[in-house]
Design an enzyme around this catalytic site. Structure first.
Site, PDB file in Angstrom:
ATOM      1  N   ALA A  84     -43.349  31.605 -73.804  1.00 30.88           N
ATOM      2  CA  ALA A  84     -44.216  31.680 -75.058  1.00 30.88           C
ATOM      3  C   ALA A  84     -43.985  32.891 -76.098  1.00 30.88           C
ATOM      4  O   ALA A  84     -44.880  33.282 -76.800  1.00 30.88           O
ATOM      5  CB  ALA A  84     -45.459  31.272 -74.962  1.00 30.88           C
ATOM      6  N   HIS A  85     -42.610  33.585 -76.320  1.00 30.13           N
ATOM      7  CA  HIS A  85     -42.275  34.563 -77.004  1.00 30.13           C
ATOM      8  C   HIS A  85     -41.110  34.195 -77.858  1.00 30.13           C
ATOM      9  O   HIS A  85     -40.343  33.288 -77.426  1.00 30.13           O
ATOM     10  CB  HIS A  85     -41.751  35.624 -76.221  1.00 30.13           C
ATOM     11  CG  HIS A  85     -42.920  36.527 -75.448  1.00 30.13           C
ATOM     12  ND1 HIS A  85     -43.806  37.551 -75.929  1.00 30.13           N
ATOM     13  CD2 HIS A  85     -43.647  36.109 -74.439  1.00 30.13           C
ATOM     14  CE1 HIS A  85     -44.475  37.906 -75.084  1.00 30.13           C
ATOM     15  NE2 HIS A  85     -44.359  36.991 -74.130  1.00 30.13           N
ATOM     16  N   ASP A  90     -54.187  35.733 -68.285  1.00 35.19           N
ATOM     17  CA  ASP A  90     -53.258  35.421 -69.461  1.00 35.19           C
ATOM     18  C   ASP A  90     -53.929  34.477 -70.413  1.00 35.19           C
ATOM     19  O   ASP A  90     -53.022  33.546 -70.889  1.00 35.19           O
ATOM     20  CB  ASP A  90     -51.914  34.759 -68.578  1.00 35.19           C
ATOM     21  CG  ASP A  90     -50.795  34.969 -69.425  1.00 35.19           C
ATOM     22  OD1 ASP A  90     -50.749  35.562 -70.559  1.00 35.19           O
ATOM     23  OD2 ASP A  90     -49.677  34.131 -69.133  1.00 35.19           O
ATOM     24  N   ARG A 107     -31.276  34.013 -49.463  1.00 33.94           N
ATOM     25  CA  ARG A 107     -29.901  34.851 -49.687  1.00 33.94           C
ATOM     26  C   ARG A 107     -29.896  35.690 -50.692  1.00 33.94           C
ATOM     27  O   ARG A 107     -29.470  36.816 -50.512  1.00 33.94           O
ATOM     28  CB  ARG A 107     -28.653  33.928 -49.577  1.00 33.94           C
ATOM     29  CG  ARG A 107     -28.584  33.201 -48.371  1.00 33.94           C
ATOM     30  CD  ARG A 107     -27.084  32.693 -48.215  1.00 33.94           C
ATOM     31  NE  ARG A 107     -26.709  31.960 -46.993  1.00 33.94           N
ATOM     32  CZ  ARG A 107     -26.979  30.485 -46.895  1.00 33.94           C
ATOM     33  NH1 ARG A 107     -27.476  29.708 -47.937  1.00 33.94           N
ATOM     34  NH2 ARG A 107     -26.863  29.918 -45.674  1.00 33.94           N
ATOM     35  N   ASN A 142     -43.903  33.756 -62.530  1.00 35.53           N
ATOM     36  CA  ASN A 142     -43.654  33.121 -63.468  1.00 35.53           C
ATOM     37  C   ASN A 142     -42.791  34.079 -64.482  1.00 35.53           C
ATOM     38  O   ASN A 142     -43.052  35.465 -64.457  1.00 35.53           O
ATOM     39  CB  ASN A 142     -45.150  33.017 -64.432  1.00 35.53           C
ATOM     40  CG  ASN A 142     -46.182  32.082 -63.843  1.00 35.53           C
ATOM     41  OD1 ASN A 142     -46.927  32.421 -63.249  1.00 35.53           O
ATOM     42  ND2 ASN A 142     -45.747  30.608 -63.360  1.00 35.53           N
ATOM     43  N   ASP A 173     -54.881  29.767 -61.884  1.00 37.48           N
ATOM     44  CA  ASP A 173     -55.414  28.756 -62.718  1.00 37.48           C
ATOM     45  C   ASP A 173     -55.004  27.200 -62.166  1.00 37.48           C
ATOM     46  O   ASP A 173     -55.402  26.222 -62.953  1.00 37.48           O
ATOM     47  CB  ASP A 173     -55.032  28.826 -64.143  1.00 37.48           C
ATOM     48  CG  ASP A 173     -53.540  28.785 -64.597  1.00 37.48           C
ATOM     49  OD1 ASP A 173     -52.808  28.509 -63.612  1.00 37.48           O
ATOM     50  OD2 ASP A 173     -53.052  28.661 -65.537  1.00 37.48           O
ATOM     51  N   GLY A 174     -54.321  27.131 -61.127  1.00 34.50           N
ATOM     52  CA  GLY A 174     -54.049  25.746 -60.610  1.00 34.50           C
ATOM     53  C   GLY A 174     -52.823  25.258 -61.414  1.00 34.50           C
ATOM     54  O   GLY A 174     -52.284  24.159 -61.108  1.00 34.50           O
ATOM     55  N   HIS A 176     -50.295  27.818 -63.088  1.00 30.55           N
ATOM     56  CA  HIS A 176     -49.016  28.722 -63.001  1.00 30.55           C
ATOM     57  C   HIS A 176     -48.331  28.791 -61.746  1.00 30.55           C
ATOM     58  O   HIS A 176     -47.300  28.884 -61.689  1.00 30.55           O
ATOM     59  CB  HIS A 176     -49.545  30.219 -63.502  1.00 30.55           C
ATOM     60  CG  HIS A 176     -49.716  30.317 -64.875  1.00 30.55           C
ATOM     61  ND1 HIS A 176     -50.681  29.674 -65.760  1.00 30.55           N
ATOM     62  CD2 HIS A 176     -48.993  31.073 -66.061  1.00 30.55           C
ATOM     63  CE1 HIS A 176     -50.483  30.070 -66.996  1.00 30.55           C
ATOM     64  NE2 HIS A 176     -49.543  30.983 -67.210  1.00 30.55           N
TER      65      HIS A 176
END
Length: 381
Positions: A133-134, A267, A220, A212, A241-242, A244
């Site tokens: 989100a950047h 975050d 490997r 993330n 948070d369930g 991420h």
């Protein structure tokens, strides 16, 4: 002024015990077991844990730290304080350098006033392929000289920089950050195992929201996750948070890094505590549906995860219920470890005599019943 909290279940690094504590001039003076020696505020057997410490947070209550607006910053901080976060770092997102400098300067005032614990620059020195989100149009190659100007604009309050170590100039910028007293965090990166190690050797000591916006574990090609988890110098952020990260991967990271190197973060973005809808995150639009924040696509489809709507009390509850941690373990990764990361563990992060009276009172079901900061009630139980 002296305050006694009685009839409590006190959560300390050594365990949970029935007892009491006294507070004078904003600090804990005694932590005792059994019945309090004098009158006090009875908590009815509720838990007392240290105030939460969040080192990665973009906003809440409809307000956003990246705007650099002090009133928005105060509103976001107040929302998270009501949820038990008594120490909070304001995270910015990728923006033009002049906007980052302006926001850092404005937020530095709130750091100097004690409302915020510092400023985190998440970007602009990150990989376009992992930018999440950047705004990719605003990304830049790392520059020690540019970073020095941003740190100067923040008047010593810039405490963390997220950077992709594979970018040209990144390792020199990591060294500049560390020399300036800024924590270098690796994230939003395509770096492999070896390059990640080079970033750590250059001085990086944090993993920005582990798993993330980075290559995943491979048997490997181990990638950055393995390098970050196995190095004892690195503290790993995890967003619990369930959404991420799957709980199994959270448990895996916790077992690898241990409580001393695991820091839960939110975050959070503006939608935390504000409900579903459309929000701004820097230059981008974010749609929140069912509490999940994703970039708004031009065709109406949802894109990358864009921060969270998490608060630290919910992260604490999930640590106990989903990850199976004890209350002292959950308190360590939501308070003491992030406090240590900021160099503040001598003053806060645990319920102990001599430390600042930043406390959260929790009910049997671990819901927030009261919050104290600097010995003053934000929410009185």
């Amino acid at each position: 002024m002296s305050i006694t909290l009685a009839d409590a279940r006190v959560v300390t690094p050594g365990g949970v015990h029935d007892g009491w504590l006294t507070i004078e001039d904003g600090r804990i003076t005694h932590v005792g077991r059994g019945t309090a020696p004098g009158p006090g505020l009875g908590l009815g057997g509720r838990y007392v844990v240290p105030g939460f410490v969040d080192v990665h947070n973009h906003g809440g209550a409809g307000a956003s730290f990246p705007t650099g607006d002090p009133e928005q910053a105060r509103r976001a901080a107040a929302l998270h304080a009501r949820h038990g976060t008594t120490t909070l770092m304001a995270s910015l997102v990728t923006a033009p350098l002049e906007d980052l400098a302006r926001a850092a300067s404005a937020l530095a005032d709130l750091c100097e006033d004690g409302l915020l614990a510092g400023i985190h620059l998440e970007g602009p020195y990150i990989a376009a392929s992992r930018c999440g989100a950047h705004d990719p149009a605003l990304l830049r190659e790392p520059s020690p000289q540019e970073l020095a100007r941003l740190v100067k604009a923040g008047r010593g309050q810039v405490r963390m920089l997220t950077i992709a170590p594979e970018l040209p100039g990144a390792l020199d910028t990591v060294r500049e950050a560390v020399a300036s007293g800024v924590l270098a965090a690796l994230g939003h990166s395509e770096a492999g195992y070896e390059r990640t190690i080079e970033g750590i050797e250059a001085g990086a000591s944090v993993a920005t929201h582990l798993y993330n916006a980075m290559p995943q574990l491979g048997h490997r090609d181990p990638g950055p996750v393995a390098a970050l988890l196995e190095d004892e110098r690195v503290t790993v952020e995890l967003v619990n948070d369930g959404v991420h990260v799957h709980p199994a991967m959270l448990r895996l990271a916790y077992r690898a890094a241990g409580p001393g190197r695991t820091a839960l973060v939110t975050d959070a973005m503006a939608a935390a505590g504000a409900g579903d809808g459309r929000y701004d995150l820097g230059a981008l639009k974010v749609d929140v549906t069912g509490g999940v924040a994703r970039l708004a696509g031009e065709d109406g489809r949802l894109g990358s995860i864009a921060g969270s709507t998490l608060t630290m009390d919910a992260a604490f509850r999930r640590a106990v219920r989903e990850l199976g941690l004890s209350l002292p373990e959950a308190a360590e990764i939501t308070s003491l470890t992030p406090a240590r990361l900021l160099g503040l563990d001598g003053h806060l992060g645990s319920v102990a005599a001599g430390k600042r009276a930043d406390l959260v009172v929790l009910s049997d079901d671990l819901e927030v019943a009261g919050v104290m900061r600097h010995g003053n009630w934000i929410t009185e139980p």
